[in-house]
Design an enzyme around this catalytic site. Structure first.
Site, PDB file in Angstrom:
ATOM      1  N   HIS A  82       0.877  -1.253   0.132  1.00  0.00           N
ATOM      2  CA  HIS A  82      -0.123  -0.061  -0.042  1.00  0.00           C
ATOM      3  C   HIS A  82       0.996   1.353  -0.220  1.00  0.00           C
ATOM      4  O   HIS A  82       0.341   2.170   0.423  1.00  0.00           O
ATOM      5  CB  HIS A  82      -0.932   0.130   1.246  1.00  0.00           C
ATOM      6  CG  HIS A  82      -1.725  -1.156   1.277  1.00  0.00           C
ATOM      7  ND1 HIS A  82      -2.833  -1.428   0.926  1.00  0.00           N
ATOM      8  CD2 HIS A  82      -1.416  -2.321   2.096  1.00  0.00           C
ATOM      9  CE1 HIS A  82      -3.337  -2.630   1.266  1.00  0.00           C
ATOM     10  NE2 HIS A  82      -2.636  -3.374   1.779  1.00  0.00           N
ATOM     11  N   SER A 136      14.291  20.773 -18.150  1.00  0.00           N
ATOM     12  CA  SER A 136      12.914  21.560 -18.347  1.00  0.00           C
ATOM     13  C   SER A 136      13.402  22.857 -19.079  1.00  0.00           C
ATOM     14  O   SER A 136      14.311  23.320 -19.077  1.00  0.00           O
ATOM     15  CB  SER A 136      12.424  21.927 -16.999  1.00  0.00           C
ATOM     16  OG  SER A 136      11.718  23.419 -17.157  1.00  0.00           O
ATOM     17  N   LYS A 176      15.981  21.343 -13.101  1.00  0.00           N
ATOM     18  CA  LYS A 176      15.426  19.902 -13.301  1.00  0.00           C
ATOM     19  C   LYS A 176      15.815  18.734 -14.161  1.00  0.00           C
ATOM     20  O   LYS A 176      16.655  19.357 -15.094  1.00  0.00           O
ATOM     21  CB  LYS A 176      13.891  20.306 -14.238  1.00  0.00           C
ATOM     22  CG  LYS A 176      12.802  20.749 -13.491  1.00  0.00           C
ATOM     23  CD  LYS A 176      12.470  20.260 -12.105  1.00  0.00           C
ATOM     24  CE  LYS A 176      11.496  19.014 -12.367  1.00  0.00           C
ATOM     25  NZ  LYS A 176      10.312  19.092 -12.780  1.00  0.00           N
ATOM     26  N   GLU A 228       9.277   7.537 -17.330  1.00  0.00           N
ATOM     27  CA  GLU A 228       7.695   7.840 -17.864  1.00  0.00           C
ATOM     28  C   GLU A 228       7.236   7.440 -19.219  1.00  0.00           C
ATOM     29  O   GLU A 228       6.047   7.173 -19.104  1.00  0.00           O
ATOM     30  CB  GLU A 228       7.711   9.516 -17.647  1.00  0.00           C
ATOM     31  CG  GLU A 228       8.036  10.171 -16.097  1.00  0.00           C
ATOM     32  CD  GLU A 228       8.230  11.651 -16.066  1.00  0.00           C
ATOM     33  OE1 GLU A 228       7.735  12.199 -17.157  1.00  0.00           O
ATOM     34  OE2 GLU A 228       8.654  12.114 -15.088  1.00  0.00           O
ATOM     35  N   LYS A 282      -2.394  -5.705 -39.057  1.00  0.00           N
ATOM     36  CA  LYS A 282      -0.964  -5.422 -39.440  1.00  0.00           C
ATOM     37  C   LYS A 282      -0.454  -3.973 -38.517  1.00  0.00           C
ATOM     38  O   LYS A 282       0.520  -4.017 -37.880  1.00  0.00           O
ATOM     39  CB  LYS A 282      -0.631  -5.127 -40.792  1.00  0.00           C
ATOM     40  CG  LYS A 282      -0.192  -6.782 -41.247  1.00  0.00           C
ATOM     41  CD  LYS A 282      -0.028  -6.632 -42.797  1.00  0.00           C
ATOM     42  CE  LYS A 282      -1.301  -6.774 -43.564  1.00  0.00           C
ATOM     43  NZ  LYS A 282      -2.312  -8.011 -43.020  1.00  0.00           N
TER      44      LYS A 282
HETATM   45  N1  ARG Z   1      -3.869  -6.838 -47.800  1.00  0.00           N
HETATM   46  C1  ARG Z   1      -4.551  -8.127 -47.562  1.00  0.00           C
HETATM   47  C2  ARG Z   1      -4.206  -8.554 -46.087  1.00  0.00           C
HETATM   48  O1  ARG Z   1      -3.425  -7.839 -45.202  1.00  0.00           O
HETATM   49  C3  ARG Z   1      -4.091  -9.325 -48.181  1.00  0.00           C
HETATM   50  C4  ARG Z   1      -4.980 -10.233 -48.571  1.00  0.00           C
HETATM   51  C5  ARG Z   1      -6.051  -9.761 -49.206  1.00  0.00           C
HETATM   52  N2  ARG Z   1      -6.952 -10.843 -49.907  1.00  0.00           N
HETATM   53  C6  ARG Z   1      -8.146 -10.627 -50.042  1.00  0.00           C
HETATM   54  N3  ARG Z   1      -8.849 -11.606 -50.526  1.00  0.00           N
HETATM   55  N4  ARG Z   1      -8.511  -9.347 -50.625  1.00  0.00           N
HETATM   56  O2  ARG Z   1      -5.150  -8.993 -45.408  1.00  0.00           O
END
Ligand code: ARG
Length: 465
Positions: A164, A285, A291, A298, A333
């Site tokens: 705590h 700072s 500072k 952080e 992605k």
């Molecule tokens: N750029 C697409 C992805 O990242 C690739 C696969 C595309 N596939 C499709 N059936 N349009 O998923």
């Protein structure tokens, strides 16, 4: 276009009467982030050319021309000479466009047989993440090494332990520092078992139903260095568990870094004064000349929010998604690339911060017994004399009250006056050294126990080098 509408940099078109509208093309485009997959897409293309050769769908000279073309594309990607063009829809389209420029339509147009971007992109991403997981492993090992060096230096120096954020019981500074190594060791082991689970090749699954051209997925898996091939072609193209799991691991590492960061911030305050930050790992700072701020710690703390967000993005995208491939999956992605970039910024900075911290054991140790942190020792002493703990807790609590009222330390209280069971010998329990020495069990805070823990942690770390 004599050959239908299949455009430069896109992989479809024959059935269309019009090219995509500008707004559609902009939405669809992914080259600004999926270019990172290019080296893996080429590796996978080479393995696919081998599969086509084995199936008798390419003759030797065509296979040789394709392979040489792919090598040239790889070199151009590597040198930065090849860049995605405006009309390229994605990395796969861009690489086929360039391959065809090099080897011609008749050769270059053959590579796509029996392959879909669906099995392709799933394969590429696995290959990339497997590579990155090795780099993250190496960076975590470095961070653990820096923590262990500091912990070893201070394995016997006393310091207050907290619950705590209040003084709780004495520990050693090495124990405090060493506790941060254990979560990262678990992260290393998570990465390792994630690698085993992720080493599955989706190649040969095609769009979803498998390939009808006699391409052997098992041989391609081996060619690409995967441990095995997929079990179900529909699952193979939509499984993104490996992305979500990877993001859980990066989020967990982020949380561990944030807790280490928070502790460094606290230790570096004037109130604690346990550490000096090195100039190279702190910032100043714009207005206050004096500072020196713990910005690396952080930012480690702050960026954990991003890492958690990346995980949540992908899980939310996956939830309720119909089978098999849907374009939503393209949204896997950016979060995972963001997590990688974020983590790989933070880890080396944290390693440097930790390695260059200068601990002040005399400051950390000075207040170890403050806040009556030896009260448990007094209760334990009574237990050793045969008193039930419930009663011992009460007696020790009364000694604390007496100390507070008199404004003295616990060992300065007239203990027999608090309770006759507290003989004058009870005061022997009231020392930091005795409290530490009593905890020599495995995992305990006694200096020799801490030294053993740190040695074991070093050994555990070795297996990840
Ligand atoms: N750029 C697409 C992805 O990242 C690739 C696969 C595309 N596939 C499709 N059936 N349009 O998923």
């Amino acid at each position: 276009m004599a050959e239908g509408r299949t455009g430069q940099g896109s992989l479809w078109g024959g059935r269309f009467g019009a090219a995509p509208a500008a707004a559609m093309a902009q939405l669809s485009k992914s080259t600004h982030f999926d270019w990172a997959l290019a080296p893996y897409d080429i590796r996978q293309g080479t393995a696919h050319a081998n599969a086509l050769l084995r199936a008798g769908l390419l003759d030797e000279p065509t296979h040789a021309a394709l392979t040489a073309g792919l090598e040239q594309v790889a070199a151009e990607v590597d040198s930065g000479q090849l860049q995605p063009a405006e009309a390229d829809e994605d990395v796969h389209g861009a690489l086929e466009r360039r391959l065809i420029e090099i080897v011609g339509q008749d050769v270059g147009g053959r590579l796509r047989a029996g392959r879909s971007r669906n099995d392709q992109v799933a394969t590429d991403l696995r290959l990339l993440l497997l590579d990155v997981s090795n780099a993250v492993t190496a960076e975590l090992v470095d961070l653990c090494g820096a923590l262990l060096t500091q912990a070893e230096r201070h394995h016997a120096d006393p310091a207050p332990g907290f619950t705590h954020l209040q003084h709780a019981q004495p520990v050693t500074l090495g124990h405090e520092i060493g506790k941060h190594v254990q979560p990262f060791l678990r992260d290393l082991s998570r990465l390792r078992d994630w690698q085993q689970r992720t080493s599955v090749s989706p190649m040969g699954a095609g769009a979803l139903a498998g390939n009808g051209l006699g391409l052997d997925p098992v041989a391609t898996a081996a060619d690409l260095g995967f441990s095995r091939s997929f079990e179900n072609s529909i699952d193979a193209v939509v499984d993104r568990d490996f992305v979500a799991e990877f993001l859980f691991i990066t989020a967990m590492i982020g949380v561990h870094l944030s807790r280490l960061g928070e502790e460094i911030c606290l230790w570096a305050t004037s109130e604690f004064g346990w550490v000096y930050l090195h100039d190279e790992f702190s910032t100043g700072s714009s207005i206050m000349p004096q500072k020196k701020n713990p910005d690396s710690a952080e930012l480690a703390r702050g960026k954990s929010g991003r890492l958690i967000g990346d995980l949540v993005s992908v899980l939310t995208m996956l939830k309720g998604l119909p089978f098999a491939y849907n374009r939503d999956l393209q949204e896997d992605k950016e979060p995972v690339f963001d997590a990688i970039a974020t983590l790989r910024l933070v880890l080396p900075a944290m390693t440097g911060t930790v390695a260059t911290l200068r601990f002040r054991p005399e400051v950390a140790g000075a207040g170890t017994a403050d806040g009556h942190s030896l009260a448990t020792e007094l209760a334990d002493w009574l237990v050793r004399q045969g008193m039930p703990f419930r009663q011992a807790h009460e007696v020790s609590g009364r000694a604390v009250k007496a100390a507070d009222e008199a404004g003295v330390q616990l060992w300065e209280v007239d203990l027999p006056a608090v309770d006759p069971a507290l003989t004058p010998r009870a005061v022997e329990a009231l020392s930091v050294d005795a409290a530490l020495a009593a905890r020599g069990h495995p995992g305990g805070t006694a200096p020799e126990s801490v030294a053993r823990q740190l040695k074991q942690a070093r050994e555990a770390l070795e297996q990840y080098r």
